[in-house]
Design a protein around this motif. Structure first.
Motif, mmCIF file in Angstrom:
data_model
loop_
_atom_site.group_PDB
_atom_site.id
_atom_site.type_symbol
_atom_site.label_atom_id
_atom_site.label_comp_id
_atom_site.label_asym_id
_atom_site.label_seq_id
_atom_site.Cartn_x
_atom_site.Cartn_y
_atom_site.Cartn_z
ATOM 1 N N ARG A 368 0.861 -1.177 0.000
ATOM 2 C CA ARG A 368 0.000 0.000 0.000
ATOM 3 C C ARG A 368 0.892 1.220 0.000
ATOM 4 N N ARG A 369 0.578 2.166 -0.865
ATOM 5 C CA ARG A 369 1.286 3.431 -0.885
ATOM 6 C C ARG A 369 0.274 4.556 -0.788
ATOM 7 N N VAL A 370 0.601 5.554 0.021
ATOM 8 C CA VAL A 370 -0.333 6.640 0.310
ATOM 9 C C VAL A 370 0.416 7.965 0.227
ATOM 10 N N ALA A 371 -0.221 8.961 -0.385
ATOM 11 C CA ALA A 371 0.316 10.316 -0.443
ATOM 12 C C ALA A 371 -0.452 11.198 0.534
ATOM 13 N N ILE A 372 0.277 11.883 1.412
ATOM 14 C CA ILE A 372 -0.323 12.804 2.383
ATOM 15 C C ILE A 372 0.011 14.229 1.953
ATOM 16 N N PRO A 373 -0.939 14.994 1.461
ATOM 17 C CA PRO A 373 -0.648 16.402 1.132
ATOM 18 C C PRO A 373 -0.190 17.147 2.378
ATOM 19 N N ASN A 472 0.112 23.308 -3.543
ATOM 20 C CA ASN A 472 0.047 22.929 -4.961
ATOM 21 C C ASN A 472 0.271 21.441 -5.172
ATOM 22 N N GLY A 473 -0.001 20.650 -4.157
ATOM 23 C CA GLY A 473 0.081 19.204 -4.315
ATOM 24 C C GLY A 473 1.277 18.552 -3.660
ATOM 25 N N GLU A 474 2.204 19.325 -3.079
ATOM 26 C CA GLU A 474 3.360 18.720 -2.422
ATOM 27 C C GLU A 474 2.885 17.758 -1.337
ATOM 28 N N CYS A 475 3.475 16.585 -1.322
ATOM 29 C CA CYS A 475 2.976 15.568 -0.400
ATOM 30 C C CYS A 475 4.107 14.681 0.104
ATOM 31 N N LEU A 476 3.848 14.084 1.237
ATOM 32 C CA LEU A 476 4.731 13.078 1.820
ATOM 33 C C LEU A 476 4.197 11.715 1.405
ATOM 34 N N GLU A 477 5.055 10.905 0.804
ATOM 35 C CA GLU A 477 4.635 9.581 0.334
ATOM 36 C C GLU A 477 5.136 8.504 1.294
ATOM 37 N N LEU A 478 4.207 7.722 1.817
ATOM 38 C CA LEU A 478 4.512 6.610 2.705
ATOM 39 C C LEU A 478 4.095 5.312 2.044
ATOM 40 N N GLY A 479 4.820 4.249 2.343
ATOM 41 C CA GLY A 479 4.481 2.958 1.767
ATOM 42 C C GLY A 479 4.665 1.827 2.750
ATOM 43 N N ALA A 480 3.918 0.754 2.540
ATOM 44 C CA ALA A 480 4.055 -0.487 3.309
ATOM 45 C C ALA A 480 4.073 -1.646 2.326
ATOM 46 N N TRP A 481 5.013 -2.554 2.521
ATOM 47 C CA TRP A 481 5.131 -3.749 1.688
ATOM 48 C C TRP A 481 5.179 -4.959 2.613
ATOM 49 N N TRP A 482 4.574 -6.056 2.192
ATOM 50 C CA TRP A 482 4.612 -7.240 3.031
ATOM 51 C C TRP A 482 4.654 -8.498 2.172
ATOM 52 N N ALA A 483 5.176 -9.564 2.766
ATOM 53 C CA ALA A 483 5.305 -10.835 2.066
ATOM 54 C C ALA A 483 5.358 -11.954 3.099
#
Length: 495
Positions: A368-373, A472-483
């Motif tokens: 899951r990847r999420v952008a936080i403005p 103007n859309g600047e955001c912090l991008e966070l991600g989670a990966w699992w296996a």
């Protein structure tokens, strides 16, 4: 600058002690700038500013007594996130680094603990750093609090402290928190498992720095192991853990060094166990207006994005370079500085490659990847702003659209207090990261102390201005990966 920063920090973003600490930093920077204008030698001005800051913060309880967990009562917006999700009281967190008493679950004494701390730390630029490493961030209270805020943000936008569905269905018995720092994630995860009826999950934290508190005092089955994770093998037997969390470690793992870390994680996982990785990009991009919705794999993900005012990221999500000139400059300096140290400025792309390169050992790979403005975006006021939550082709999406109509209409007049709190917190962590990287960025940018002080003040004034800033859309991008680690029966036949 001072009024702008203090207004930003008060009254609902930070605790009283945190606001006083920020004010002390700002006043020290103002004094440094005045000294420079008066013709004082830049090195002497910086030294005086550091002394002034240390003198001011020495009387602040939460700073004088280091705490790896967020201070009690620290609130964001109108929702006290720390109080809502954590019952940790800094008064109970004794025995930290530099304090007497044991903070590990072994027989480590207070004196040996302090000797261990002194052996890995050194003071540079008025802040505490790891000795003899290329790790670019300090390891003091301010940086630990920033990392705790990032963990809190992840828990909010992902909905829980662990994303892998298998972990919720089959709660692990033994958990390893790699690079645990102040162990805030472990404490949050313990609370989550307790809410599901499992109180006896065993947590182990491993880190080069003895920063973690003794979480046994809060009723956890907790063990801390001090070890440099760059050196394999790690001090555990094969197939020891059911869940391994690898969080915010991209500034430790150099380019080309990820395979060794993956090998150790796979070795330590039992068959059927879960590896989960959380991280965020260090350089910022700008989300383009009205991004198309990603494929809705789970209705819960869409609901969380709608509630938190965040945006799910898919391969087709449109981004552009950050238009804010100060963030753009910071991006350039961070990218150059990390490239010189063979560290990734955009680790989210790299992590996916690392996980997918282990098909013989790992399965059920997902992310899951999420952008936080970082602020309320100009185009969010438009009528079509909620398109990312309204245009769904599947039944779940259509139902979610109907359910959220009233809420979306109310949001067209502005963000909710929770959404605003999340964005302000994301912006705060970005500013704090730039501050933590100040020595490195000064060197990369070629700015002297006076020039950096001027740039910093201008950046703060711009980012704190709602009419400018990151709207103007600047955001912090966070991600989670699992296996999931495959057992012998799951592994593909050799060719």
């Amino acid at each position: 600058m001072e009024g702008q920063l203090y207004a930003y920090g008060a009254p609902n973003i930070l605790s009283d002690d945190q606001r006083r600490e920020i004010r002390a930093r700002v006043q020290a920077k103002i004094a440094e700038r005045k000294a420079l204008e008066a013709g004082v030698d830049p090195a002497l001005a910086a030294e005086r500013a550091e002394a002034q800051y240390l003198e001011r913060v020495s009387s602040i309880p939460s700073v004088a007594t280091p705490s790896g967990l967020p201070p009690r009562g620290a609130e964001i917006g109108t929702t006290p996130l720390y109080r809502k999700h954590s019952r940790h009281d800094s008064a109970d967190m004794q025995g930290r680094t530099g304090m007497s008493g044991s903070v590990s679950s072994g027989s480590t004494t207070g004196s040996s603990r302090e000797e261990s701390a002194l052996s890995v730390f050194e003071l540079r630029h008025g802040r505490r750093y790891l000795r003899d490493t290329l790790y670019p961030l300090p390891v003091d209270l301010a940086e630990m609090q920033r990392q705790n805020l990032r963990t809190l943000l992840g828990c909010e936008i992902f909905g829980r402290p662990v994303c892998a569905p298998r972990v919720t269905r089959q709660i692990p018995q033994r958990v390893l928190d790699v690079g645990c720092g102040g162990a805030y994630w472990s404490a949050r995860c313990h609370e989550y498992f307790t809410s599901l009826g499992r109180r006896n999950v065993a947590f182990t934290g491993i880190d080069i720095a003895p920063l973690a508190p003794d979480l046994k005092r809060q009723g956890m089955d907790w063990t801390f192991v001090q070890h440099d994770i760059r050196k394999a093998p790690w001090p555990f037997d094969d197939e020891t853990f059911d869940l391994i969390m690898f969080k915010d470690m991209s500034l430790i793992v150099t380019l080309g060094g990820g395979a060794r870390f993956m090998d150790e994680c796979i070795r330590l996982l039992r068959p059927g166990g879960t590896l989960e990785i959380w991280d965020s990009d260090h350089c910022l991009r700008a989300l383009q207006p009205h991004p198309p919705p990603p494929t809705a794999r789970q209705r819960a993900e869409q609901e969380i994005a709608l509630r938190t005012g965040t945006f799910l990221v898919s391969p087709g999500t449109p981004f552009a370079p950050a238009p804010n000139k100060y963030l753009s400059q910071a991006n350039s300096w961070i990218s150059t500085a990390l490239d010189n140290r063979k560290l990734p400025p955009f680790p989210c792309t790299r992590i996916a490659e690392m996980v997918y390169q282990e098909p013989d050992d790992l399965g059920e790979v997902d992310y899951r990847r999420v952008a936080i403005p970082l602020a309320e975006l100009r185009w969010e006021h438009e009528r079509e702003r909620p398109r990312h939550a309204r245009s769904r082709s599947d039944a779940d999406g259509l139902q979610l659209r109907d359910k959220g109509k009233a809420k979306l209409r109310s949001q067209s007049q502005g963000l909710s207090s929770e959404q605003l709190a999340i964005r302000q917190t994301a912006l705060l962590t970005v500013i704090q990261m730039i501050e933590s990287l100040e020595p490195l960025l000064k060197e990369t940018s070629g700015k002297n102390t006076e020039e950096w002080s001027h740039w910093w003040g201008s950046m703060m004034g711009d980012l704190m201005d709602p009419q400018k800033g990151a709207s103007n859309g600047e955001c912090l991008e966070l991600g989670a990966w699992w296996a999931t680690k495959l057992d012998d029966s799951d592994q593909p036949l050799s060719r």
